[in-house]
Design an enzyme around this catalytic site. Structure first.
Site, short mmCIF file in Angstrom:
data_model
loop_
_atom_site.label_atom_id
_atom_site.label_comp_id
_atom_site.label_asym_id
_atom_site.label_seq_id
_atom_site.Cartn_x
_atom_site.Cartn_y
_atom_site.Cartn_z
CG ASP A 327 21.68 14.07 -7.11
OD1 ASP A 327 21.85 13.21 -6.24
OD2 ASP A 327 22.30 15.15 -7.14
CD GLU A 356 19.08 12.24 -3.22
OE1 GLU A 356 19.69 11.67 -2.30
OE2 GLU A 356 19.61 13.02 -4.02
#
Length: 641
Positions: A327, A356
């Site tokens: 994340d 990400e």
């Protein structure tokens, strides 16, 4: 354009000013992560901390006064230990250096709600056959089809037919396994499944929902997904049962990890053990907020880096996890991410790491040192999500009502081409016309996660309805299938949100992290309402798997063997020629986002049609002469000779 979980900042609304560290910031300490070692005759407690801790022993995981309070003795630099004789199985513990009680930084078992550590006999957490659990064989990254799943969404609705609704055990049931196998996915990406803070595990009879991006105990499975959060061993065993069931079905398990921030600072295990060390602070003393959630961790600091490495290795070794999705990977530094990749590869080089490639705010660390999407060339063996192909297809993240290729709006053709080649430099992609990047950001296509929607955004159905008000179900389905055809014929690694195969919607809610089940749940009745959608998805996945031209090439192969046909407004076509190991000599893929039929010139010859008008038949649906061919509106045409 890549804001992330902005509403989650409510958890950390009160920012904390910098705490004066109680140790030397340039420490060369090595953590001892075996904080609790249990045997029937004694339990050894260890804690790295800058000042003397005490251990409290409790009978209950949540309530009651301590049975014993024991001081710890220094056995090394910032390392403390104590041994308590007798059998403490079933007891609970906390450490305290005077900053508040904590189960420790590396707790592996906890009581309900995760505030006290648990002393368990680990032999009781092994399900039958666990010692024989094997990872599914991975010949190459080309095998990957990633399916992002939230435990509660997937199984909570009555229509699922699943007994263990919202639990780890849901993914052990035949209904779930058969669905995933028939669809053809090869990896389940489970949203954060470690112990998180926002769901009260003592009140599971009341409606509560969260995605889990608010970490509490990083190395313990979440109690609300177990059948009994009061039993510390239950969540461990049931998580392993889930992994084993998926492995038996040939499906890998990827864990979503959120090391970039914690639920808060003051109450975190990091802060209560080493105040002021694990977080970044601005010059004015305020916590950094690169996560958008009120704090950001300092991955570049040796202890945090070591913690992340050991945590990932723990999930691999103890729970047999096959890969990790990071994340807000752009909050972490490049050196740490490369160190994690190196350590994981020592265990199994086929374990997959992706994340990400952005942050949710400005980080308190030099951007050139962060694991951003634009720095993927410095991150070999790690992949990142492509907002290029996502937004080329459906429109910008920043405006839910603005469409792009799928809405018949010209201008994103070059961005789509960039996604199709997997984000590499390609002589036929004009980077000056690509949406967010003016130079290629992957060294190899396997670093490119191709997708059109995921959990923290509008799902594809809602997005199409938002940007095309009044769209009919027929048109929506055509565009849905077209979008996934672009994803699955690209050279990147394909990724879909669970429920897309059954035309899922979330009632138009964008950031549904705390929305009720009525918004987030999958309606399995849609499999009967729209059978053509699941059929197309499963056939599309099979087509990709069976043909290495779709996604198995190196960057050199892609540049040499993937060529584009002349682009038209809302039409992109490409050819794959003479791929190694590919039974079809030439494959032609034509993607038409326009509401009008389009004619395209392709090389002469006799072709077999395998995809046309929303239907895929790999064995063929008739022949087509080369020269000029016609592509129906809002659909894909795939041919081979």
């Amino acid at each position: 354009m890549n804001l992330k979980k902005s509403l989650l900042a409510v958890f950390s609304a009160t920012l904390m000013t910098q705490t004066t560290p109680l140790y030397a910031a340039s420490t060369n300490l090595q953590f001892d992560f075996k904080e609790v070692t249990y045997t029937p005759s004694q339990t050894i407690f260890k804690l790295n901390a800058p000042q003397k801790p005490v251990v409290r022993i409790y009978a209950d995981g949540l309530q009651g006064a301590p049975l014993r309070v024991v001081g710890m003795k220094k056995i090394g630099r910032d390392l403390w230990s104590t041994t308590i004789r007798g059998n403490l199985k079933g007891r609970f513990y906390t450490f305290d250096i005077g900053k508040g009680e904590t189960p420790g930084i590396f707790a592996k078992a906890v009581g309900v709600n995760g505030r006290r550590g648990a002393i368990i006999d680990w032999s009781t957490t092994q399900p039958a056959g666990w010692e024989n659990d094997k990872r599914p064989v991975s010949k190459s990254v080309h095998d990957l089809v990633i399916y992002e799943l939230h435990h509660r969404d997937f199984s909570i609705d009555a229509s699922s037919g699943i007994t263990n609704k919202g639990k780890f055990l849901a993914l052990t049931e035949p209904r779930a396994i058969e669905h995933l196998k028939k669809l053809g996915i090869t990896a389940v990406h489970i949203l954060p499944s470690f112990d998180y803070a926002s769901v009260d595990e003592t009140k599971l009879d009341q409606p509560q929902y969260n995605w889990g991006y608010d970490p509490l105990n990083y190395n313990v499975p979440e109690g609300s997904y177990s059948t009994n959060p009061y039993d510390p061993a239950a969540r461990v065993k049931e998580f392993k049962q889930m992994v084993m069931a998926l492995h038996k079905a040939g499906i890998r398990v990827f864990l979503d990890v959120v090391y970039n921030h914690t639920f808060d600072i003051a109450g975190s295990n990091f802060e209560r053990t080493y105040p002021g060390y694990f977080y970044r602070y601005a010059k004015d003393g305020q916590p950094g907020n690169g996560s958008g959630c009120g704090n950001e961790t300092a991955s570049e600091r040796p202890l945090m880096r070591q913690f992340m490495i050991e945590s990932v290795k723990y999930w691999v070794n103890e729970y047999h996890i096959d890969g990790f999705r990071f994340d807000l990977m752009g909050v972490h530094d490049i050196e740490t991410m490369n160190a994690i990749r190196a350590e994981v590869s020592k265990i199994d080089p086929h374990l997959f790491i992706y994340g990400e490639g952005w942050s949710a705010g400005s980080c308190v660390y030099p951007q050139e040192k962060l694991a951003m999407k634009g720095h993927m060339a410095q991150l070999p063996g790690i992949a990142a999500f492509s907002d290029n192909i996502r937004d080329a297809l459906r429109g910008p993240f920043s405006d839910d009502t603005k469409g792009a290729f799928l809405a018949g709006i010209a201008g994103e053709e070059e961005s789509l081409k960039f996604g199709i080649v997997g984000g590499i430099a390609h002589p036929e992609v004009d980077m000056s016309k690509v949406n967010y990047d003016k130079k290629a950001w992957t060294a190899e296509p396997v670093q490119h996660i191709s997708y059109v929607s995921c959990h923290d955004d509008m799902c594809l159905v809602d997005r199409l309805r938002a940007e095309m008000p009044g769209i009919s179900d027929e048109e929506l389905i055509r565009l849905d299938l077209l979008a996934q055809t672009a994803v699955f014929t690209s050279q990147g690694v394909p990724f879909i949100l669970s429920g897309e195969e059954m035309l899922r919607d979330k009632k138009g809610v964008h950031n549904s992290y705390n929305s009720p089940d009525s918004i987030n749940r999958l309606d399995w009745n849609n499999l009967k309402r729209y059978p053509q959608v699941f059929d197309y998805y499963s056939r599309l996945i099979r087509l990709r798997k069976n043909h290495p031209a779709f996604g198995s090439g190196s960057a050199a192969d892609v540049r040499a063997r993937l060529s584009f046909l002349p682009t038209q407004d809302c039409l992109v076509g490409f050819m794959l020629t003479d791929y190694p190991g590919e039974p079809w000599k030439r494959i032609v893929v034509l993607l038409n986002g326009s509401r009008e039929s389009r004619t395209v010139d392709i090389p002469a010859g006799e072709y077999t049609v395998v995809c046309r008008n929303g239907v895929i038949r790999e064995e063929g649906m008739g022949s087509q002469q080369g020269g000029t061919v016609t592509v129906a509106p809002q659909s894909a045409l795939i041919l081979h000779n």
